[in-house]
Scaffold this active site. Sequence first.
Site, PDB file in Angstrom:
ATOM      1  N   ASP A   9       0.877  -1.168   0.000  1.00  0.00           N
ATOM      2  CA  ASP A   9       0.000   0.000   0.000  1.00  0.00           C
ATOM      3  C   ASP A   9       0.913   1.217   0.000  1.00  0.00           C
ATOM      4  OD1 ASP A   9      -1.676   2.131   0.540  1.00  0.00           O
ATOM      5  OD2 ASP A   9      -2.453   1.334   2.444  1.00  0.00           O
ATOM      6  N   LYS A  70       2.599  11.208  -3.368  1.00  0.00           N
ATOM      7  CA  LYS A  70       1.569  10.511  -4.144  1.00  0.00           C
ATOM      8  C   LYS A  70       0.661  11.491  -4.892  1.00  0.00           C
ATOM      9  CE  LYS A  70      -1.889   6.844  -3.434  1.00  0.00           C
ATOM     10  NZ  LYS A  70      -2.395   5.917  -2.425  1.00  0.00           N
ATOM     11  N   GLU A 147      -7.376   0.301  -4.441  1.00  0.00           N
ATOM     12  CA  GLU A 147      -7.394   0.198  -2.968  1.00  0.00           C
ATOM     13  C   GLU A 147      -8.710  -0.385  -2.434  1.00  0.00           C
ATOM     14  OE1 GLU A 147      -6.238   4.155  -1.848  1.00  0.00           O
ATOM     15  OE2 GLU A 147      -4.223   3.852  -2.639  1.00  0.00           O
ATOM     16  N   ASP A 169     -12.937   5.144   2.884  1.00  0.00           N
ATOM     17  CA  ASP A 169     -11.496   5.265   3.124  1.00  0.00           C
ATOM     18  C   ASP A 169     -11.119   6.706   3.445  1.00  0.00           C
ATOM     19  OD1 ASP A 169      -8.726   5.432   3.014  1.00  0.00           O
ATOM     20  OD2 ASP A 169      -8.522   4.206   1.214  1.00  0.00           O
TER      21      ASP A 169
HETATM   22  P1  ADP Z   1      -2.937   7.375   3.747  1.00  0.00           P
HETATM   23  O1  ADP Z   1      -3.817   6.318   3.155  1.00  0.00           O
HETATM   24  O2  ADP Z   1      -3.279   8.752   3.260  1.00  0.00           O
HETATM   25  O3  ADP Z   1      -1.492   7.079   3.643  1.00  0.00           O
HETATM   26  P2  ADP Z   1      -3.512   6.490   6.445  1.00  0.00           P
HETATM   27  O4  ADP Z   1      -4.571   5.527   6.145  1.00  0.00           O
HETATM   28  O5  ADP Z   1      -2.220   5.957   6.924  1.00  0.00           O
HETATM   29  O6  ADP Z   1      -3.289   7.516   5.280  1.00  0.00           O
HETATM   30  O7  ADP Z   1      -4.112   7.509   7.543  1.00  0.00           O
HETATM   31  C1  ADP Z   1      -3.336   8.509   8.098  1.00  0.00           C
HETATM   32  C2  ADP Z   1      -4.220   9.433   8.903  1.00  0.00           C
HETATM   33  O8  ADP Z   1      -4.886   8.688   9.914  1.00  0.00           O
HETATM   34  C3  ADP Z   1      -3.443  10.527   9.591  1.00  0.00           C
HETATM   35  O9  ADP Z   1      -4.126  11.768   9.443  1.00  0.00           O
HETATM   36  C4  ADP Z   1      -3.452  10.095  11.038  1.00  0.00           C
HETATM   37  O10 ADP Z   1      -3.370  11.193  11.917  1.00  0.00           O
HETATM   38  C5  ADP Z   1      -4.795   9.426  11.114  1.00  0.00           C
HETATM   39  N1  ADP Z   1      -4.890   8.532  12.264  1.00  0.00           N
HETATM   40  C6  ADP Z   1      -4.091   7.486  12.589  1.00  0.00           C
HETATM   41  N2  ADP Z   1      -4.467   6.912  13.747  1.00  0.00           N
HETATM   42  C7  ADP Z   1      -5.554   7.620  14.177  1.00  0.00           C
HETATM   43  C8  ADP Z   1      -6.404   7.538  15.320  1.00  0.00           C
HETATM   44  N3  ADP Z   1      -6.188   6.609  16.273  1.00  0.00           N
HETATM   45  N4  ADP Z   1      -7.430   8.419  15.430  1.00  0.00           N
HETATM   46  C9  ADP Z   1      -7.637   9.357  14.490  1.00  0.00           C
HETATM   47  N5  ADP Z   1      -6.868   9.500  13.406  1.00  0.00           N
HETATM   48  C10 ADP Z   1      -5.832   8.644  13.236  1.00  0.00           C
HETATM   49 MG    MG Z   2      -4.617   4.816   2.290  1.00  0.00          MG
END
Ligand code: ADP
Ligand code: MG
Length: 575
Positions: A9, A70, A147, A169
């Site tokens: 991912d 990205k 995804e 998502d």
């Molecule tokens: P991406 O797909 O864009 O790479 P992710 O799925 O990894 O992103 O999500 C990242 C986001 O999730 C960030 O904004 C992070 O702060 C948020 N995040 C991670 N854990 C938590 C949580 N426990 N509660 C709220 N937000 C969260």
């Molecule tokens: Mg993602």
Amino acid sequence: MKELIVGIDLGTTNSEIAVDLDGEIKVIPIHGNPIMPSCVGIDSAGKLIVGQAARNQLIAAPESTVLSIKRKMGTDEKVKLGDKEFTPEEISSFILRELKQEGERHLDQAIHKAVITVPAFFNEQQRKATQLAGELAGLEVVRILNEPTAAALAYGGGNADGETMLVYDLGGGTFDVSVVTVEAGVIEVKASHGDTHLGGDDFDQLLVEHAVAAFKKAQGIDLHQDLKTLRRLKVAMEQAKRRLSDDPCVTVREEYLDGERHLELELMRTDYEEMILPLMEKTLICLHQSLSDAMLGPTNISKVMLVGGATRTPLVHRLLQNRLGLDPRFEINPDLIVAMGAAVQGGVLAGEKRHSILVDITPHTFSTGILSDHLGYRRVECFPIIPRNTPLPASKADLFTTCYDDQISVEVTAYQGENVLPEENTLIGNFMVEGLSEVPAGNQVIIHFDLDLNGMLKVTATEKATGLAKTVTMDTRGAHRLDIDQARRNIASLVGEPGGASSETASERPDHHAQLATAKDLRKRAEGLLQKNISSEDAAELRKLLQESAEAISMSADLTDFNEALSDLLFYLED
Ligand code: ADP
Ligand code: MG
């Protein structure tokens, strides 16, 4: 050795890598962590650094650090890193190379092939750029996978023909919602909508603004011009935001924020939810758009899957449940699910027949009893703290308030079960907290539930103003154990042997189950009567008895008198 096709991912904010090992999907830790920030940088010695190390230098060296590449995939835009320029494909290839090398180190085996995921809305150019990034990293990209399709695969999609699923998502910087169907074993994205500039980062930003305003009010200093401080605040607020997903309030402390003064800020989850509500509403509009594009309504959806770290925000679950009547699935870690689904696809392509994702979840909801207004009378209801399907170990808390002035004690209860009525659930345990402050009603008490993998539930009640706290550990498998104990005692009473372990819970009183059944029946009849045309005096009397009986039930008290009183009144009113 079997050929491995890993799943990757490649996210805007974070990236993950997983693999199908003999039918079991494993997430490979990178630098000891399953999640690697999609961050690339050059350190002070001119060396390339990827992941957390690059993320750590963001505040100190923003000009030598690249984030969110990205967003630029498929464009000609170059980014500067130190004194060199790089294409988005090159930056992405650094991230992929790090994942590949760490994966090889961890598996002790070379990795040549990968399935890499992209958002459903990515166009051909963006997909090609992703493929190229993989090749630059020394990977043969055997498939570019959507995804939402990966998420559906992780949840076992593809087995049930005709199934229609929704993937919600919410990541760091982007939001997508997709309708996914399964036909003849093929998973297809029917419709996908989203906002490429909506995600957890926006929530952080709202909190940063809130903190800046609070600092201005308290210290008279405007931090808006101070980029370095703003970046520092963003890191602090992102952490606070995560904690608000599990706790009802958090305190943020940043010392010498402007070089001289400290910031101390208390954040309530309720206030935070109010801040982000307009953004959450936007996601629901996208969701409706996707459904209408696919010519479907919420009732056609068999499964809603939550993907992306930001879906850990409890408001996401609540809105989907309350507004759309959809019960979202979140038992697979929302940060890792896309990589896991990609690994399932990799496993299929490598000839693996079985693909299992092991998750430890609680199959029951754990709630605490609260007094709540219902049809004009107060009754005890179960308020969920840890909803069913939550991955274990789980640690969640909520905030409650006292009902009466000068209330110096509260009874804390823990129930297992899905009903709002305590009498329909299993009482796990209860205890009193004494010595609360003598203040008007509304004194705040935090109830914290910690549930571990062995079924032990640690319940802590804390008076927010004073920190006065009491913790009791309860065995949630007690429901079964009590039955065994009772059976033992029953047998003992016949054969004259000593009984099982002694305990004082009501569930063990021989007549308690019968009393409870009678109480339930009477209460149903009484609630039915309240909906009918009865005099206000009778209704008031009925409500009073209902309330008293509810309290007695929640305390597991002897119900004889309450049942008798209710039965007498019903006898008189039902005629
Ligand atoms: P991406 O797909 O864009 O790479 P992710 O799925 O990894 O992103 O999500 C990242 C986001 O999730 C960030 O904004 C992070 O702060 C948020 N995040 C991670 N854990 C938590 C949580 N426990 N509660 C709220 N937000 C969260
Ligand atoms: Mg993602």
